[in-house]
Write a protein that holds these residues in place. Structure first.
Motif, mmCIF file in Angstrom:
data_model
loop_
_atom_site.group_PDB
_atom_site.id
_atom_site.type_symbol
_atom_site.label_atom_id
_atom_site.label_comp_id
_atom_site.label_asym_id
_atom_site.label_seq_id
_atom_site.Cartn_x
_atom_site.Cartn_y
_atom_site.Cartn_z
ATOM 1 N N UNK A 163 0.876 -1.173 0.000
ATOM 2 C CA UNK A 163 0.000 0.000 0.000
ATOM 3 C C UNK A 163 0.912 1.221 0.000
ATOM 4 N N UNK A 164 0.836 2.024 -1.062
ATOM 5 C CA UNK A 164 1.744 3.159 -1.241
ATOM 6 C C UNK A 164 0.946 4.447 -1.326
ATOM 7 N N UNK A 165 1.367 5.450 -0.565
ATOM 8 C CA UNK A 165 0.825 6.794 -0.694
ATOM 9 C C UNK A 165 2.003 7.713 -0.958
ATOM 10 N N UNK A 166 1.977 8.447 -2.063
ATOM 11 C CA UNK A 166 3.109 9.266 -2.438
ATOM 12 C C UNK A 166 2.676 10.633 -2.939
ATOM 13 N N UNK A 167 3.402 11.660 -2.524
ATOM 14 C CA UNK A 167 3.246 12.988 -3.110
ATOM 15 C C UNK A 167 4.178 13.075 -4.312
ATOM 16 N N UNK A 168 3.665 13.574 -5.423
ATOM 17 C CA UNK A 168 4.449 13.662 -6.651
ATOM 18 C C UNK A 168 4.294 15.035 -7.293
ATOM 19 N N UNK A 169 5.402 15.554 -7.817
ATOM 20 C CA UNK A 169 5.347 16.769 -8.623
ATOM 21 C C UNK A 169 5.140 16.450 -10.100
ATOM 22 N N UNK A 170 5.742 15.353 -10.535
ATOM 23 C CA UNK A 170 5.759 15.020 -11.958
ATOM 24 C C UNK A 170 4.445 14.328 -12.335
ATOM 25 N N UNK A 171 3.633 15.014 -13.114
ATOM 26 C CA UNK A 171 2.324 14.470 -13.472
ATOM 27 C C UNK A 171 2.438 13.267 -14.396
ATOM 28 N N UNK A 172 3.493 13.209 -15.203
ATOM 29 C CA UNK A 172 3.686 12.034 -16.055
ATOM 30 C C UNK A 172 4.015 10.805 -15.225
ATOM 31 N N UNK A 173 4.783 10.982 -14.147
ATOM 32 C CA UNK A 173 5.050 9.865 -13.247
ATOM 33 C C UNK A 173 3.757 9.429 -12.549
#
Length: 261
Positions: free
Chosen positions: A187-197
């Motif tokens: 179960x992963x919760x991540x903040x991301x800047x890169x919308x492609x990622x």
């Protein structure tokens, strides 16, 4: 393991930064949190991994309120890869990764052969086994981030929190890190800047703006031109790969202001 936030709020310096956020990451789901700078992504994650105490609402790991668990108990269930990791002492890489075993040990209990093998395996997974005897502070930012991921993997938890984990990594290691995490079925919760990622790896996305939840859904639901313009104030073109169905986001430069001379 399921992670759930019910009406979570957080304040810093008297200002409300996170405002009544409710979200859910079901077992083995890869959930992304996106939003402009200052939207509250990292503050929400800090509430989840207990660096900050929420001013309202409740966070659950499965059916257990997070506040009812000891820090050691929650560390056996949830591991964290944060943005910044500083050490004032000259720890070796292997010593840093071995810190991930601490939640599983009694006070003053020595490291055993199983701990050593788990640490070696974690270093292998992030392709850093050859760096075991290096001093952590001598590594580049990207190398340090991979070691911090190895430390999290050494905790052997079923839930992983990633706070903008690819910030210091080149493209190869961004893809390697997120692909590794995706394959592990955590179960992963991540903040991301890169919308492609986010488009490539997330099963579900929550969108924050000004501390509030302003949208949620699958990448196909959320990554739309009109919605991204509203949230990020950028013009984009969305391309869907004909074979894989994967979305690709092309950023368009701002149009010249016609009122300028």
């Amino acid at each position: 393991m399921e992670l759930r936030c019910d009406g979570v709020s957080a304040a810093l310096g008297g200002a409300d930064i996170v405002k009544e956020i409710s979200m859910r990451a079901s077992a083995n789901a890869f959930v992304g949190i996106i939003g402009p700078n200052g939207s509250g992504k990292s503050t929400l994650l800090k509430c989840i991994y207990r660096v900050l105490k929420p001013s309202g609402g409740t966070i659950y790991l499965d059916d257990s309120p997070l506040g009812a668990l000891s820090y050691k108990e929650s560390a056996r269930k949830m591991a964290v890869v944060a943005q910044h990791n500083y050490y004032n002492f000259d720890f070796t890489v292997r010593e840093v990764v071995m810190m991930g075993r601490a939640p599983h040990k009694k006070q003053m209990e020595r490291d055993n052969a199983e701990d050593v093998e788990i640490v070696s395996d974690a270093l292998r997974q992030v392709d850093m086994e050859a760096y075991g005897d290096r001093i952590f502070s001598t590594l580049s930012g990207g190398e340090q981030q991979r070691i911090i991921l190895a430390r999290a993997l050494a905790q052997r938890t079923r839930c992983l929190i990633l706070d903008e984990p690819t910030n210091h990594l080149d493209v190869k290691y961004q893809l390697q890190l997120l692909s590794l995490v995706k394959r592990m079925e955590l179960t992963v919760v991540t903040a991301l800047h890169d919308l492609n990622m986010a488009a490539m790896y997330c099963d579900y996305i929550y969108v924050l703006k000004n501390g509030r939840l302003c949208g949620s859904g699958t990448p196909q639901d959320i990554l739309r031109r009109d919605f991204l313009k509203e949230v990020f104030d950028v013009d984009v073109k969305i391309i869907r790969d004909a074979q894989s169905g994967m979305l690709h986001i092309l950023y368009l430069p701002p149009r010249p202001d016609k009122t300028e001379a």
